[in-house]
Design an enzyme around this catalytic site. Structure first.
Site, PDB file in Angstrom:
ATOM      1  N   LEU A 137       0.864  -1.173   0.000  1.00 63.28           N
ATOM      2  CA  LEU A 137       0.000   0.000   0.000  1.00 63.28           C
ATOM      3  C   LEU A 137       0.902   1.225   0.000  1.00 63.28           C
ATOM      4  O   LEU A 137       2.000   1.198   0.562  1.00 63.28           O
ATOM      5  CB  LEU A 137      -0.897   0.027   1.245  1.00 63.28           C
ATOM      6  CG  LEU A 137      -1.947  -1.080   1.388  1.00 63.28           C
ATOM      7  CD1 LEU A 137      -2.674  -0.925   2.724  1.00 63.28           C
ATOM      8  CD2 LEU A 137      -2.939  -1.052   0.240  1.00 63.28           C
ATOM      9  N   ASP A 138       0.438   2.308  -0.606  1.00 59.57           N
ATOM     10  CA  ASP A 138       1.200   3.551  -0.580  1.00 59.57           C
ATOM     11  C   ASP A 138       1.389   4.015   0.861  1.00 59.57           C
ATOM     12  O   ASP A 138       0.592   3.684   1.748  1.00 59.57           O
ATOM     13  CB  ASP A 138       0.471   4.644  -1.367  1.00 59.57           C
ATOM     14  CG  ASP A 138       0.335   4.309  -2.841  1.00 59.57           C
ATOM     15  OD1 ASP A 138       1.148   3.513  -3.338  1.00 59.57           O
ATOM     16  OD2 ASP A 138      -0.590   4.848  -3.479  1.00 59.57           O
ATOM     17  N   LYS A 139       2.395   4.821   1.075  1.00 58.74           N
ATOM     18  CA  LYS A 139       2.723   5.314   2.418  1.00 58.74           C
ATOM     19  C   LYS A 139       1.503   5.882   3.132  1.00 58.74           C
ATOM     20  O   LYS A 139       1.270   5.597   4.309  1.00 58.74           O
ATOM     21  CB  LYS A 139       3.813   6.380   2.316  1.00 58.74           C
ATOM     22  CG  LYS A 139       4.137   7.079   3.630  1.00 58.74           C
ATOM     23  CD  LYS A 139       5.168   8.181   3.429  1.00 58.74           C
ATOM     24  CE  LYS A 139       5.430   8.935   4.730  1.00 58.74           C
ATOM     25  NZ  LYS A 139       6.397  10.037   4.539  1.00 58.74           N
TER      26      LYS A 139
END
Length: 319
Positions: A137-139
């Protein structure tokens, strides 16, 4: 620490004509085909005692012997970072990732990541590639991620992801009022001029996102997205491509847009929303051991609840 690994198998006549790496993948299902190919190239997986190439065809009856050492990834340091564990058993671990936590160490983020936290929680993950992480998942995206605790589980989960049998649903809040749901079937690849971004273009990889409307507001929509593929930034890119960028998405959202007549409290909420409004709410996959479908959910985080409450209040005040 390291682990010495030995496997011995005989290629059956039914596999005549297969590539060596294909036959090895069927006979040694605990390991991914890519990992087996690397062992073949390094001479750690031999055929009748001799080195071979992954593309060599098998004739049946050959003896495969694997002798290798699984080294821990010593460059990664275990760190005591809190984890919100939704599910854990002997083979898999599912976490609810908070906003701001990078998944994997990289340039600019050498530590303080989910991977470092996993190694502290379960030191044995040091023997698994990427500490068992199979997707990301993105940050600043919150929500569910599955982690493999064994090589066999990792191989099984990667195969499910490649076969598109893992179900992943996301909640998102977008700028603009959608009239209906739909599907975006548009290839995604790296942006031709900005390497930090992805973009829809013909030379990209296939990408499919389904979305439906959950709730409409005066200038925004709460949508639920389901992924068929898992390209980098896929939902963010696809919804921006439809001209419905995510609230708070500095990379794809463009200039801040405020609904006409919005209250001061809503303006403040939208101006200072700290991240893209995206949450991985539901994850379903076949358990590597039992074969049964495991379905898990994560409630919306507080910042998204506050955003939706603010949009509802604005809707009520204007009606």
């Amino acid at each position: 620490m390291s682990e010495t690994l030995h496997r011995d198998a005989r290629i059956p006549e039914t596999m005549v004509g297969l590539r060596l790496d294909q036959a090895a993948a069927e006979l040694l299902p605990d390991f991914s085909r890519e990992r087996l190919k690397s062992w073949i190239k390094r001479g750690e997986l031999t055929v009748d005692g001799a080195r071979a190439r992954p593309k060599d065809k098998v004739v049946g009856g050959e003896r495969l012997v694997l002798d290798t050492v699984l080294e821990d990834e010593v460059r990664w340091t275990p760190q005591a970072i809190a984890l919100d564990i939704v599910h854990e058993d002997d083979s898999v671990l599912v976490v609810n990732k908070p906003a701001g936590l990078v998944v994997h160490p990289a340039a600019g983020n050498p530590d303080g990541t989910l991977l470092n936290a996993l190694l502290h929680h379960r030191p044995a993950l040091a023997a698994i590639p990427r500490a068992g992480i199979v997707h990301r998942l993105d940050k600043d995206t919150t929500g569910l991620m599955v982690v493999a605790k064994t090589l066999a589980a990792q191989t099984a989960l990667v195969e499910q992801l490649q076969a598109r049998t893992v179900s992943r649903e996301y909640d998102a809040v977008v700028i603009g009022v959608m009239t209906a749901g739909g599907t975006v079937d548009a290839p995604i690849g790296r942006h031709p001029r900005d390497r930090k971004r992805q973009a829809v273009h013909v030379s990209g990889k296939p990408a499919v996102t389904h979305y439906r409307v959950v709730e409409r507001f005066r200038g925004h929509t709460h949508v639920r997205c389901k992924l068929e593929t898992g390209r980098t930034h896929q939902i963010r890119v696809h919804l921006a491509h439809q001209r419905f960028p995510l609230v708070g998405d500095a990379l794809y959202g463009g200039r801040l847009k405020l609904p006409a007549g919005a209250s001061d409290s809503l303006k403040e909420l939208l101006r200072h929303f700290p991240r893209q409004a995206l949450h991985a709410r539901k994850l379903a996959f076949m358990h590597p051991d039992s074969g049964e479908t495991l379905t898990l959910r994560a409630e919306l985080p507080d910042d998204l609840w506050l955003l939706l409450d603010g949009l509802r209040a604005d809707q009520e005040e204007s009606s």
